[in-house]
Design an enzyme around this catalytic site. Structure first.
Site, PDB file in Angstrom:
ATOM      1  N   LYS A 116       0.780  -0.939  -0.070  1.00 20.45           N
ATOM      2  CA  LYS A 116       0.264  -0.020  -0.042  1.00 20.45           C
ATOM      3  C   LYS A 116       0.828   1.248  -0.086  1.00 20.45           C
ATOM      4  CE  LYS A 116      -3.564  -2.354   2.765  1.00 20.45           C
ATOM      5  NZ  LYS A 116      -4.844  -2.469   1.723  1.00 20.45           N
ATOM      6  N   GLU A 200      -2.426   6.688   7.859  1.00 21.10           N
ATOM      7  CA  GLU A 200      -3.125   7.454   7.352  1.00 21.10           C
ATOM      8  C   GLU A 200      -4.197   8.489   8.054  1.00 21.10           C
ATOM      9  OE1 GLU A 200      -5.483   5.249   4.365  1.00 21.10           O
ATOM     10  OE2 GLU A 200      -3.844   4.950   3.195  1.00 21.10           O
ATOM     11  N   ARG A 297      -6.848  -8.033  -9.070  1.00 18.90           N
ATOM     12  CA  ARG A 297      -7.406  -9.370  -9.325  1.00 18.90           C
ATOM     13  C   ARG A 297      -9.095  -8.994  -9.365  1.00 18.90           C
ATOM     14  NH1 ARG A 297      -9.969  -9.354  -4.096  1.00 18.90           N
ATOM     15  NH2 ARG A 297      -8.672  -8.124  -2.583  1.00 18.90           N
TER      16      ARG A 297
HETATM   17  P1  ADP Z   1     -12.685  -7.677  -1.924  1.00 21.33           P
HETATM   18  O1  ADP Z   1     -11.700  -6.455  -1.613  1.00 21.33           O
HETATM   19  O2  ADP Z   1     -12.372  -8.463  -3.059  1.00 21.33           O
HETATM   20  O3  ADP Z   1     -13.999  -7.587  -1.558  1.00 21.33           O
HETATM   21  P2  ADP Z   1     -11.720  -8.241   0.770  1.00 21.33           P
HETATM   22  O4  ADP Z   1     -10.655  -7.463   0.756  1.00 21.33           O
HETATM   23  O5  ADP Z   1     -13.067  -8.365   1.279  1.00 21.33           O
HETATM   24  O6  ADP Z   1     -12.137  -8.828  -0.829  1.00 21.33           O
HETATM   25  O7  ADP Z   1     -11.024  -9.762   1.210  1.00 21.33           O
HETATM   26  C1  ADP Z   1      -9.686  -9.735   0.355  1.00 21.33           C
HETATM   27  C2  ADP Z   1      -9.219 -11.377   0.871  1.00 21.33           C
HETATM   28  O8  ADP Z   1      -9.507 -11.547   2.295  1.00 21.33           O
HETATM   29  C3  ADP Z   1     -10.137 -12.515   0.128  1.00 21.33           C
HETATM   30  O9  ADP Z   1      -9.479 -13.088  -0.531  1.00 21.33           O
HETATM   31  C4  ADP Z   1     -10.888 -13.174   1.042  1.00 21.33           C
HETATM   32  O10 ADP Z   1     -10.926 -14.437   0.785  1.00 21.33           O
HETATM   33  C5  ADP Z   1     -10.277 -12.775   2.535  1.00 21.33           C
HETATM   34  N1  ADP Z   1     -11.426 -12.283   3.334  1.00 21.33           N
HETATM   35  C6  ADP Z   1     -12.518 -11.659   3.453  1.00 21.33           C
HETATM   36  N2  ADP Z   1     -13.038 -11.752   4.478  1.00 21.33           N
HETATM   37  C7  ADP Z   1     -12.737 -12.449   5.159  1.00 21.33           C
HETATM   38  C8  ADP Z   1     -12.972 -13.198   6.430  1.00 21.33           C
HETATM   39  N3  ADP Z   1     -14.124 -12.891   7.189  1.00 21.33           N
HETATM   40  N4  ADP Z   1     -12.281 -14.154   6.910  1.00 21.33           N
HETATM   41  C9  ADP Z   1     -11.159 -14.616   6.392  1.00 21.33           C
HETATM   42  N5  ADP Z   1     -10.928 -14.212   5.186  1.00 21.33           N
HETATM   43  C10 ADP Z   1     -11.457 -13.020   4.461  1.00 21.33           C
HETATM   44  P1  ADP Z   2      -7.574  -3.957   2.775  1.00 23.20           P
HETATM   45  O1  ADP Z   2      -6.679  -4.242   1.830  1.00 23.20           O
HETATM   46  O2  ADP Z   2      -7.578  -4.506   4.178  1.00 23.20           O
HETATM   47  O3  ADP Z   2      -8.916  -4.134   2.134  1.00 23.20           O
HETATM   48  P2  ADP Z   2      -7.980  -1.014   2.795  1.00 23.20           P
HETATM   49  O4  ADP Z   2      -6.879  -0.163   2.785  1.00 23.20           O
HETATM   50  O5  ADP Z   2      -8.603  -1.259   1.561  1.00 23.20           O
HETATM   51  O6  ADP Z   2      -7.431  -2.361   3.281  1.00 23.20           O
HETATM   52  O7  ADP Z   2      -9.172  -0.438   3.731  1.00 23.20           O
HETATM   53  C1  ADP Z   2     -10.225  -1.220   4.272  1.00 23.20           C
HETATM   54  C2  ADP Z   2     -11.166  -0.409   4.801  1.00 23.20           C
HETATM   55  O8  ADP Z   2     -10.652   0.326   5.750  1.00 23.20           O
HETATM   56  C3  ADP Z   2     -11.949   0.623   3.975  1.00 23.20           C
HETATM   57  O9  ADP Z   2     -12.706   0.154   3.032  1.00 23.20           O
HETATM   58  C4  ADP Z   2     -12.385   1.728   4.727  1.00 23.20           C
HETATM   59  O10 ADP Z   2     -13.565   1.375   5.290  1.00 23.20           O
HETATM   60  C5  ADP Z   2     -11.531   1.803   5.815  1.00 23.20           C
HETATM   61  N1  ADP Z   2     -10.322   2.648   5.721  1.00 23.20           N
HETATM   62  C6  ADP Z   2      -9.152   2.412   5.073  1.00 23.20           C
HETATM   63  N2  ADP Z   2      -8.543   3.734   4.951  1.00 23.20           N
HETATM   64  C7  ADP Z   2      -9.241   4.668   5.723  1.00 23.20           C
HETATM   65  C8  ADP Z   2      -8.922   6.153   5.993  1.00 23.20           C
HETATM   66  N3  ADP Z   2      -7.980   6.566   5.845  1.00 23.20           N
HETATM   67  N4  ADP Z   2      -9.946   6.478   6.737  1.00 23.20           N
HETATM   68  C9  ADP Z   2     -11.119   5.791   7.011  1.00 23.20           C
HETATM   69  N5  ADP Z   2     -11.145   4.459   7.122  1.00 23.20           N
HETATM   70  C10 ADP Z   2     -10.495   3.951   6.023  1.00 23.20           C
HETATM   71 MG    MG Z   3      -9.308  -2.874   0.594  1.00 24.15          MG
END
Ligand code: ADP
Ligand code: ADP
Ligand code: MG
Length: 664
Positions: A116, A200, A297
């Protein structure tokens, strides 16, 4: 187009990919671990190969074994699904070296977006707005704390290799920074083998809006509009929708263009998602969205985009990977109607959303009302080895209201017994007024958690059906005509019986009086009530009570009964009449492991005075940390486990001293 592909995944996504491969006349090869030998994805594939024992590191993450199976089976390409190896550039390199096509982007593109911090630096350079914060190399805790102070609290600490909501900690105050940092680092290390973090600014009133992008090997890139994934719990998506509620057209265009710019900056090929966080403290504004990360992906929630655009994204992936140009140009894509996806998980919402395991003794998915993407069938097991997802329930309608109504109806028609699920919680979300109005943000679930997980009281009709079932009165005897053969009428006519039920941890002795002709009087709290059984069809019981005809479904799953009625599931224990109530009473004195896991942290020793809900133990299970809290005020009597110990579910972790002992 390929003739044969291997799917390096399991569960619903493996099945989903095979559906499209089959449609395109592409043969499929599945791989499986010992735990999945009888899984749905294995049964669906044209060929399947065992690749190792249950733990993912010994099976689904075994790059060499997967390549060996490609060679053995003659698969020309590999679809990685999501999770597992889908964002692993070393896997892509290994496939390249073996002359096998990876159905996804190049290793370079994955590397560019994999961490990230590096991704944010790259996007900044490409002119895409990013969340303000610290995303550089230095990781000294004191230095990071100073950075957090400069950014301004609240801040969000994120494992730079994070995903699936893991390795993130929101910090409100400077004094909490170091312990939150340690915990995020620990989770990052455990889940991704990388404890480094970025920091962040925590965006106020955030919405998560992401853009589906697609690139090909001919320099083209398009977007397929947005998905709103703001309904989250612990940074994990719960219900997703497309399009985003109240999205101004100008903002949609700006976000789409920014996403395409991001994809082009890394010569992106295949399906990808650019995730943005949107500050909606002043409504949706085209200058208030910030790049968070790119997922290189297919996304879990891709079906909502498929339903509003009419495109099959897996088909796009296969076409692009086999060298074809993108199936559609930007101006050929448009939004039609509204779609929702709800993630049905084996988890116990009222108990802090603990992942659950068990056998799906009874499984009715709403296949007639919705698109259901699932990797399990009735009788399958939700094991502790993998993601406890049961299904994705996906609906489409002409308007948001219509689609949401369909989602609720679909969830209410869902029946799972043998394993706790979040179906009730998802349905409660569908009934939430703010959500219904499209007034969503990532804090919605937390704010209203209590009412969302509140368990409705069991209706008296459901208690009556449970009592009749417990006494064996609803079971049709031999013969085909339930009218003549219901046991209650035949054998027990005119008898008085008592059903001992355990409802919401309380024992109830329910008196049932058989009146003949499938008619029973059941003595309920409000008084005696007559029930006439009209039909028993499998688990579904249709009955008549005071001129009101209704039905419910009762399933016996070995442990007890589950009654499905009016869109709710009620579990009923069948206690042994001879056992005493004392066992149940003692439960509040113990802390019991709700699932198999590792004792990550122990914050208690014998003699400590604790207050109700004080965090005592952190249990790591399924790569997530679960905090176990004191069941009541008291003094710790004995701690039975050590830090670092692996425990099975049901293990007594510690006991509180009895009230009298504590006082002495
Ligand atoms: P996406 O961004 O595609 O919606 P997520 O960010 O929610 O997917 O999840 C990313 C990965 O984390 C996926 O490969 C999923 O298998 C895994 N994951 C999501 N939710 C869970 C959970 N509750 N427990 C374990 N693994 C999870
Ligand atoms: P992951 O790889 O686990 O999906 P992300 O960076 O996509 O991690 O963040 C997951 C979630 O966390 C986001 O969908 C959002 O709800 C929350 N989030 C992430 N960054 C911020 C931020 N800077 N401020 C508030 N919420 C955030
Ligand atoms: Mg994410």
């Amino acid at each position: 187009m390929f003739k044969k592909i291997l799917i390096a995944n399991r569960g619903e996504i493996a099945c989903r990919v095979m559906e499209t491969a089959r449609k395109l006349g592409v043969k499929t090869v599945a791989v499986y671990s010992d735990a999945d030998a009888n899984a749905k994805h294995v049964a669906m594939a044209d060929e399947a190969y065992r690749i190792g024992p249950a733990p993912v590191s010994d099976s689904y993450l075994q790059i060499a074994k997967i390549i060996e199976v490609c060679k053995q089976s003659g698969a020309e390409a590999v679809h990685p699904g999501y999770g597992f190896l889908s964002e692993n550039p070393d896997f892509v390199d290994a496939l390249d070296a073996a002359g096998i096509t990876f159905i996804g982007p190049s290793a370079d593109a994955i590397r560019a977006m994999g961490l990230k911090d590096a991704a944010k630096a790259l996007m900044e350079k490409a002119g895409v707005p990013v969340v303000p914060g610290y995303h550089r190399e230095t990781q000294d805790p004191g230095f990071l704390q100073i950075q957090a102070g400069k950014i301004g609290y609240p801040v969000l600490i994120k494992a730079r290799a994070g995903g699936g909501g893991k390795g993130m900690r929101k910090v409100e105050r400077a004094e909490d920074f170091i312990s939150a940092l340690k915990s995020a680092q620990r989770e990052g290390e455990a889940s991704f083998g990388d404890g480094r973090v970025l920091i962040e600014k925590y965006v106020a009133k955030p919405r998560h809006i992401e853009i589906q992008v697609f690139g090909d090997n001919h320099g083209n890139a398009v977007h397929l509009f947005e998905r709103d994934c703001s309904l989250q719990r612990r940074h994990q998506k719960v219900i997703e929708e497309a399009p985003a509620p109240d999205m101004p057209e100008e903002m949609r265009t700006a976000m789409g263009e920014a996403a395409v710019k991001a994809a082009k900056a890394i010569n992106y090929s295949g399906a990808g998602t650019i995730e943005f966080i949107v500050d909606v403290s002043e409504g949706l504004r085209a200058d208030r969205f910030y790049f968070m990360e790119m997922n290189t992906r297919l996304q879990v929630e891709h079906p909502v985009t498929e339903l509003i655009t009419g495109q099959d994204l897996v088909e796009w992936q296969l076409r692009v990977a086999s060298g074809e140009p993108l199936p559609k140009a930007q101006e050929e894509l448009s939004i039609n109607g509204w779609a929702f996806e709800a993630r049905l998980y084996a988890e116990d919402a009222p108990k802090g959303f603990l992942p659950a395991i068990g056998t799906l003794e009874h499984l009715v998915l709403p296949e007639t009302q919705a698109r259901v993407d699932s990797g399990v069938r009735a009788g399958d097991e939700i094991s502790p080895f993998y993601d406890p997802m049961i299904a994705k329930v996906i609906v489409h309608g002409p308007s948001r209201d219509a689609a949401l109504g369909k989602l609720l109806a679909s969830l209410e028609a869902t029946e799972v017994a043998g394993c706790v699920t979040n179906a009730g919680f998802l349905a409660a979300l569908c009934r939430h007024e703010g959500f219904a109005n499209g007034d969503v943000d990532t804090g919605l679930i937390d704010r209203d958690l209590e009412s969302l997980i509140a368990e409705p009281e069991m209706p008296e009709d459901a208690i009556a059906l449970a009592a009749l079932t417990a006494l064996g009165l609803t079971r049709p005897a031999e013969g085909n005509d339930p009218f003549d053969t219901l046991a209650g009428w035949r054998i027990w006519s005119a008898s008085r019986q008592f059903a001992l039920l355990e409802i919401a941890s309380e024992r109830r002795d329910v008196e049932v009086h058989a009146q003949g002709q499938n008619k029973f009087t059941v003595h309920l709290e409000s008084g005696p009530k007559d029930f006439t059984l009209v039909e028993v069809d499998g688990s579904t019981i249709t009955y008549d009570s005071n001129g009101h005809r209704a039905s419910g479904s009762v399933v016996h799953d070995g442990k007890g009964l589950t009654v499905f009625m009016s869109g709710h599931a009620f579990t009923v224990g069948l206690p042994d009449a001879l056992s005493s109530d004392e066992e149940a009473a003692g439960a509040g004195d113990q802390l019991i492991a709700p699932m198999p896991g590792l004792v990550k942290m122990l914050n208690a020793k014998a003699g400590d005075a604790v207050t109700k809900d004080q965090p005592l133990i952190i249990l790591e299970a399924m790569k997530m940390e679960h905090t176990l809290k004191a069941p009541r005020d008291g003094v710790i009597g004995e701690v039975m486990v050590n830090e670092g110990e692996q425990v099975t579910d049901g293990t007594i972790l510690l006991v509180l001293a009895e009230e009298a002992d504590a006082a002495a």
